[in-house]
Design a protein around this motif. Sequence first.
Motif, PDB file in Angstrom:
ATOM      1  N   LEU A 209      -1.115   1.654   6.056  1.00 60.09           N
ATOM      2  CA  LEU A 209      -0.134   2.725   5.913  1.00 60.09           C
ATOM      3  C   LEU A 209      -0.184   3.207   4.468  1.00 60.09           C
ATOM      4  CD1 LEU A 209       3.151   1.502   7.691  1.00 60.09           C
ATOM      5  CD2 LEU A 209       1.749   3.468   8.345  1.00 60.09           C
ATOM      6  N   ARG A 210       0.181   4.452   4.260  1.00 59.38           N
ATOM      7  CA  ARG A 210       0.319   4.962   2.901  1.00 59.38           C
ATOM      8  C   ARG A 210       1.729   5.497   2.721  1.00 59.38           C
ATOM      9  NH1 ARG A 210      -2.834   9.849  -0.264  1.00 59.38           N
ATOM     10  NH2 ARG A 210      -1.496  11.116   1.084  1.00 59.38           N
ATOM     11  N   LEU A 211       2.434   4.913   1.797  1.00 61.42           N
ATOM     12  CA  LEU A 211       3.774   5.380   1.444  1.00 61.42           C
ATOM     13  C   LEU A 211       3.681   6.386   0.306  1.00 61.42           C
ATOM     14  CD1 LEU A 211       5.783   2.023   1.473  1.00 61.42           C
ATOM     15  CD2 LEU A 211       5.189   3.534   3.386  1.00 61.42           C
ATOM     16  N   SER A 212       4.603   7.334   0.321  1.00 61.21           N
ATOM     17  CA  SER A 212       4.680   8.334  -0.743  1.00 61.21           C
ATOM     18  C   SER A 212       6.065   8.311  -1.359  1.00 61.21           C
ATOM     19  CB  SER A 212       4.397   9.729  -0.195  1.00 61.21           C
ATOM     20  OG  SER A 212       3.093   9.819   0.343  1.00 61.21           O
ATOM     21  N   CYS A 213       6.118   8.596  -2.641  1.00 61.06           N
ATOM     22  CA  CYS A 213       7.393   8.684  -3.351  1.00 61.06           C
ATOM     23  C   CYS A 213       7.350   9.939  -4.203  1.00 61.06           C
ATOM     24  CB  CYS A 213       7.609   7.442  -4.201  1.00 61.06           C
ATOM     25  SG  CYS A 213       9.084   7.508  -5.236  1.00 61.06           S
ATOM     26  N   GLU A 214       8.126  10.922  -3.834  1.00 60.15           N
ATOM     27  CA  GLU A 214       8.245  12.120  -4.660  1.00 60.15           C
ATOM     28  C   GLU A 214       9.169  11.788  -5.827  1.00 60.15           C
ATOM     29  OE1 GLU A 214       8.092  15.117  -0.826  1.00 60.15           O
ATOM     30  OE2 GLU A 214       9.175  15.730  -2.620  1.00 60.15           O
ATOM     31  N   ALA A 215       8.646  11.932  -7.026  1.00 58.85           N
ATOM     32  CA  ALA A 215       9.378  11.479  -8.202  1.00 58.85           C
ATOM     33  C   ALA A 215       9.358  12.553  -9.270  1.00 58.85           C
ATOM     34  CB  ALA A 215       8.755  10.197  -8.747  1.00 58.85           C
ATOM     35  N   SER A 216      10.518  13.147  -9.514  1.00 62.65           N
ATOM     36  CA  SER A 216      10.633  14.115 -10.600  1.00 62.65           C
ATOM     37  C   SER A 216      10.795  13.367 -11.913  1.00 62.65           C
ATOM     38  CB  SER A 216      11.839  15.030 -10.363  1.00 62.65           C
ATOM     39  OG  SER A 216      13.033  14.286 -10.393  1.00 62.65           O
ATOM     40  N   GLY A 217      10.373  13.968 -13.003  1.00 59.89           N
ATOM     41  CA  GLY A 217      10.565  13.328 -14.291  1.00 59.89           C
ATOM     42  C   GLY A 217       9.403  12.469 -14.726  1.00 59.89           C
TER      43      GLY A 217
ATOM     44  N   TYR B 132       1.932   7.021  -4.807  1.00 62.76           N
ATOM     45  CA  TYR B 132       1.510   6.507  -3.515  1.00 62.76           C
ATOM     46  C   TYR B 132       1.414   4.984  -3.534  1.00 62.76           C
ATOM     47  CZ  TYR B 132       0.018  11.356  -3.072  1.00 62.76           C
ATOM     48  OH  TYR B 132      -0.010  12.729  -3.038  1.00 62.76           O
ATOM     49  N   LEU B 133       1.623   4.405  -2.380  1.00 63.68           N
ATOM     50  CA  LEU B 133       1.354   2.983  -2.187  1.00 63.68           C
ATOM     51  C   LEU B 133       0.489   2.864  -0.941  1.00 63.68           C
ATOM     52  CD1 LEU B 133       1.953   0.117  -3.305  1.00 63.68           C
ATOM     53  CD2 LEU B 133       3.727  -0.049  -1.553  1.00 63.68           C
ATOM     54  N   GLN B 134      -0.803   2.669  -1.157  1.00 60.29           N
ATOM     55  CA  GLN B 134      -1.730   2.468  -0.056  1.00 60.29           C
ATOM     56  C   GLN B 134      -1.696   0.993   0.328  1.00 60.29           C
ATOM     57  OE1 GLN B 134      -3.732   4.706   1.683  1.00 60.29           O
ATOM     58  NE2 GLN B 134      -4.162   2.954   3.003  1.00 60.29           N
ATOM     59  N   MET B 135      -1.376   0.737   1.580  1.00 55.90           N
ATOM     60  CA  MET B 135      -1.220  -0.641   2.046  1.00 55.90           C
ATOM     61  C   MET B 135      -2.266  -0.918   3.123  1.00 55.90           C
ATOM     62  SD  MET B 135       2.946  -0.911   2.197  1.00 55.90           S
ATOM     63  CE  MET B 135       3.074   0.151   3.625  1.00 55.90           C
ATOM     64  N   ASN B 136      -3.171  -1.818   2.834  1.00 55.39           N
ATOM     65  CA  ASN B 136      -4.228  -2.196   3.771  1.00 55.39           C
ATOM     66  C   ASN B 136      -4.055  -3.652   4.186  1.00 55.39           C
ATOM     67  OD1 ASN B 136      -5.403   0.372   3.394  1.00 55.39           O
ATOM     68  ND2 ASN B 136      -6.631  -0.379   1.675  1.00 55.39           N
ATOM     69  N   SER B 137      -4.744  -4.021   5.252  1.00 54.22           N
ATOM     70  CA  SER B 137      -4.694  -5.404   5.750  1.00 54.22           C
ATOM     71  C   SER B 137      -3.259  -5.886   5.879  1.00 54.22           C
ATOM     72  CB  SER B 137      -5.491  -6.330   4.818  1.00 54.22           C
ATOM     73  OG  SER B 137      -6.828  -5.907   4.713  1.00 54.22           O
ATOM     74  N   LEU B 138      -2.442  -5.073   6.479  1.00 53.68           N
ATOM     75  CA  LEU B 138      -1.021  -5.401   6.579  1.00 53.68           C
ATOM     76  C   LEU B 138      -0.798  -6.633   7.436  1.00 53.68           C
ATOM     77  CD1 LEU B 138       0.360  -1.803   6.802  1.00 53.68           C
ATOM     78  CD2 LEU B 138       1.104  -3.511   5.144  1.00 53.68           C
ATOM     79  N   GLU B 139       0.209  -7.392   7.058  1.00 52.62           N
ATOM     80  CA  GLU B 139       0.575  -8.633   7.726  1.00 52.62           C
ATOM     81  C   GLU B 139       2.026  -8.531   8.191  1.00 52.62           C
ATOM     82  OE1 GLU B 139       0.083 -11.339   4.519  1.00 52.62           O
ATOM     83  OE2 GLU B 139      -2.125 -11.191   4.498  1.00 52.62           O
TER      84      GLU B 139
END
Length: 125
Positions: free
Chosen positions: A17-25, A75-82
């Motif tokens: 899964l890839r998480l996204s975080c929109e972050a101003s500043g 982004y947080l790319q998450m592979n081989s999730l458990e």
Amino acid sequence: VQLQASGGGLVQAGGSLRLSCEASGRSVIGWFRQAPGKEREYVAAISWSGGNTYYANSVKGRFTISRDNAKNTVYLQMNSLEPEDTAVYYCAATLTTSTLLSSRARSTPRSYDYWGQGTQVTVSS
């Protein structure tokens, strides 16, 4: 600083899964997670430039944090999730760049001043 996390979902063990975080500043960004009945846990952190990244031992080699400042997104790319990765994931920000200099500081939720709403990640076995 405003934060908006997205990208969570349900995935089978071994998936990604890839998480996204929109972050101003102009800020240091950390990802944390919290499973039911457990304390909030540090996952990863990244400097404003993206040139410095840090990971918890539990995710090192499986997760990758990155950022695209042109899009104000981390982004947080998450592979081989458990199944043990199942949690609500939060992104957090601090304007204090020295937070990254200390492993204790960057992994402590209190070091971050701004928090987004969480996004649920569920990994099925």
